[in-house]
Scaffold this motif. Structure first.
Motif, PDB file in Angstrom:
ATOM      1  N   ILE A   1       0.836  -1.205   0.000  1.00 49.67           N
ATOM      2  CA  ILE A   1       0.000   0.000   0.000  1.00 49.67           C
ATOM      3  C   ILE A   1       0.871   1.256   0.000  1.00 49.67           C
ATOM      4  N   ILE A   2       1.916   1.260   0.819  1.00 48.34           N
ATOM      5  CA  ILE A   2       2.815   2.414   0.874  1.00 48.34           C
ATOM      6  C   ILE A   2       3.500   2.635  -0.477  1.00 48.34           C
ATOM      7  N   ASN A   3       3.950   1.547  -1.105  1.00 50.21           N
ATOM      8  CA  ASN A   3       4.620   1.674  -2.403  1.00 50.21           C
ATOM      9  C   ASN A   3       3.668   2.136  -3.497  1.00 50.21           C
ATOM     10  N   LEU A   4       2.400   1.725  -3.418  1.00 46.63           N
ATOM     11  CA  LEU A   4       1.414   2.205  -4.384  1.00 46.63           C
ATOM     12  C   LEU A   4       1.208   3.716  -4.238  1.00 46.63           C
ATOM     13  N   GLY A   5       1.277   4.193  -2.998  1.00 46.02           N
ATOM     14  CA  GLY A   5       1.148   5.632  -2.775  1.00 46.02           C
ATOM     15  C   GLY A   5       2.314   6.429  -3.322  1.00 46.02           C
ATOM     16  N   ARG A   6       3.453   5.771  -3.519  1.00 47.55           N
ATOM     17  CA  ARG A   6       4.648   6.459  -4.020  1.00 47.55           C
ATOM     18  C   ARG A   6       4.819   6.333  -5.531  1.00 47.55           C
ATOM     19  N   ILE A   7       3.845   5.706  -6.202  1.00 51.64           N
ATOM     20  CA  ILE A   7       4.014   5.431  -7.627  1.00 51.64           C
ATOM     21  C   ILE A   7       4.058   6.707  -8.465  1.00 51.64           C
ATOM     22  N   MET A   8       3.510   7.800  -7.924  1.00 55.93           N
ATOM     23  CA  MET A   8       3.565   9.081  -8.640  1.00 55.93           C
ATOM     24  C   MET A   8       4.836   9.856  -8.318  1.00 55.93           C
TER      25      MET A   8
ATOM     26  N   SER B   1      -6.250   1.613  -2.274  1.00 57.31           N
ATOM     27  CA  SER B   1      -5.598   0.328  -2.031  1.00 57.31           C
ATOM     28  C   SER B   1      -5.850  -0.158  -0.607  1.00 57.31           C
ATOM     29  N   ASP B   2      -5.916   0.761   0.361  1.00 54.97           N
ATOM     30  CA  ASP B   2      -6.226   0.377   1.739  1.00 54.97           C
ATOM     31  C   ASP B   2      -7.653  -0.154   1.837  1.00 54.97           C
ATOM     32  N   TRP B   3      -8.587   0.485   1.141  1.00 57.30           N
ATOM     33  CA  TRP B   3      -9.990   0.043   1.129  1.00 57.30           C
ATOM     34  C   TRP B   3     -10.116  -1.338   0.497  1.00 57.30           C
ATOM     35  N   ILE B   4      -9.403  -1.561  -0.621  1.00 61.35           N
ATOM     36  CA  ILE B   4      -9.444  -2.865  -1.285  1.00 61.35           C
ATOM     37  C   ILE B   4      -8.849  -3.938  -0.374  1.00 61.35           C
TER      38      ILE B   4
ATOM     39  N   LYS C   1     -11.300  -4.955   2.147  1.00 62.48           N
ATOM     40  CA  LYS C   1     -12.420  -5.684   1.561  1.00 62.48           C
ATOM     41  C   LYS C   1     -12.091  -7.154   1.323  1.00 62.48           C
ATOM     42  N   ILE C   2     -10.812  -7.445   1.019  1.00 66.40           N
ATOM     43  CA  ILE C   2     -10.436  -8.833   0.755  1.00 66.40           C
ATOM     44  C   ILE C   2      -9.981  -9.556   2.023  1.00 66.40           C
ATOM     45  N   GLY C   3     -10.115  -8.871   3.175  1.00 61.84           N
ATOM     46  CA  GLY C   3      -9.864  -9.536   4.430  1.00 61.84           C
ATOM     47  C   GLY C   3      -8.526  -9.269   5.079  1.00 61.84           C
ATOM     48  N   ASP C   4      -7.666  -8.459   4.454  1.00 61.99           N
ATOM     49  CA  ASP C   4      -6.365  -8.156   5.051  1.00 61.99           C
ATOM     50  C   ASP C   4      -6.461  -6.965   5.982  1.00 61.99           C
TER      51      ASP C   4
END
Length: 315
Positions: free
Chosen positions: A238-245, A302-305, A308-311
């Motif tokens: 999740i942290i790395n997805l936030g840094r993709i920009m 990504s945190d919401w997803i 939702k999948i249980g993590d």
């Protein structure tokens, strides 16, 4: 109903206010003053400067005296083809970093965890962590000495073996993968620290039980180690997805060159050339605000997803 002495003390302690804990642990709260002050001064106070993104900022006129222009700066950057090129390259390079680089610290941590010789394990950890402490200027200098066409050591060896030279740093596709793999080499050792720490928190009795049940090393990794560090993997993803920009100016500027500018120009280098060098500070602030907003949205989604999948999510 009369409360027992222990229950009475518990209720009484729950009613104690914040100042009670400050008086009791004042040394710990005193230690917090400096880091909290640094966060406020260097993280929150500069947020007032985001107003520059909506102004035609002039140094002589100052922060408050500059003309308010609304979303003009955003219209300018979104109508600039160089910005779209930088945005495309940033997403492409960071996407490859995430796709190819994110699993590497996990794999490396699993491999190091299986090493039984402590001295050999420590030597490998030290060698793998070392690149993280090198600046990108040094790494780029070494890369150019090894990979440059003609006189680079790697190409000299390839030529002596009768093979064709590889344009690692002078051809777009080769430069992209060279950039990504150098980045993976530089960061994967440091990333293993978190995963190794997470692995050590797994109950050793689980491995003993798996051994009794006849599980081999692969079985223990699959059914114990990986599920045990799943929450850590999710959090870091999740942290790395936030840094993709985001993008590292030092990395792109040091490894880039005019020949591969079409693929090496990222948002950080665009901000430097089109904003700071041209003294368009409002433009650079607008780009930075755009990056931050998109990064925040990616983290929240990504945190919401993940939840939702249980993590376990990040927030």
């Amino acid at each position: 109903m009369e409360l027992k002495p222990t229950a009475h003390k518990t209720v009484k302690s729950m009613k104690k206010g914040f100042m009670y804990y400050v008086k009791r642990d004042w040394q710990l709260y005193l230690l917090l003053i400096i880091p909290i002050a640094m966060v406020i001064v260097f993280k929150y106070f500069p947020m007032a400067g985001l107003l520059i993104a909506f102004k035609d900022y002039k140094i002589l006129k100052g922060f408050m005296g500059s003309e308010w222009v609304g979303f003009k700066n955003f219209v300018e950057i979104f109508s600039n083809k160089d910005f779209y090129r930088a945005l495309r390259n940033t997403l492409t390079l960071n996407g490859l970093d995430l796709l190819l680089g994110f699993p590497m610290p996990i794999i490396l941590a699993l491999m190091l965890n299986e090493i039984r010789s402590l001295w050999f394990k420590k030597i490998n950890q030290t060698l793998l962590y070392l690149p993280h402490f090198l600046s990108w200027v040094i790494i780029a200098g070494v890369a150019y000495q090894l990979l440059q066409p003609g006189t680079g050591l790697v190409n000299v060896l390839l030529r002596n073996m009768g093979l064709k030279e590889v344009p690692f740093l002078t051809e777009n596709t080769h430069w992209v993968f060279t950039y990504v793999f150098i980045g993976i080499w530089q960061s994967m050792g440091w990333g293993t620290i978190i995963y190794l720490a997470s692995i050590t928190s797994i109950n050793p009795e689980l491995y003993d039980s798996a051994t009794i049940d006849g599980a081999g090393r692969w079985g223990k990794i699959r059914y114990i180690t990986l599920p045990g560090i799943r929450s850590t993997i999710t959090m870091l993803l999740i942290i790395n997805l936030g840094r993709i920009m985001g993008s590292s100016f030092e990395r792109a500027h040091s490894l880039g060159n005019p020949i591969v500018k079409e693929v090496s120009s990222v948002i950080a280098t665009y901000v430097y050339s089109a904003g700071i060098q041209a003294q368009k500070y409002s433009l650079t602030t607008a780009v930075g605000l755009f990056q931050s907003v998109v990064g925040l949205i990616l983290v929240l989604v990504s945190d919401w997803i993940s939840k939702k999948i249980g993590d376990e999510g990040l927030l």
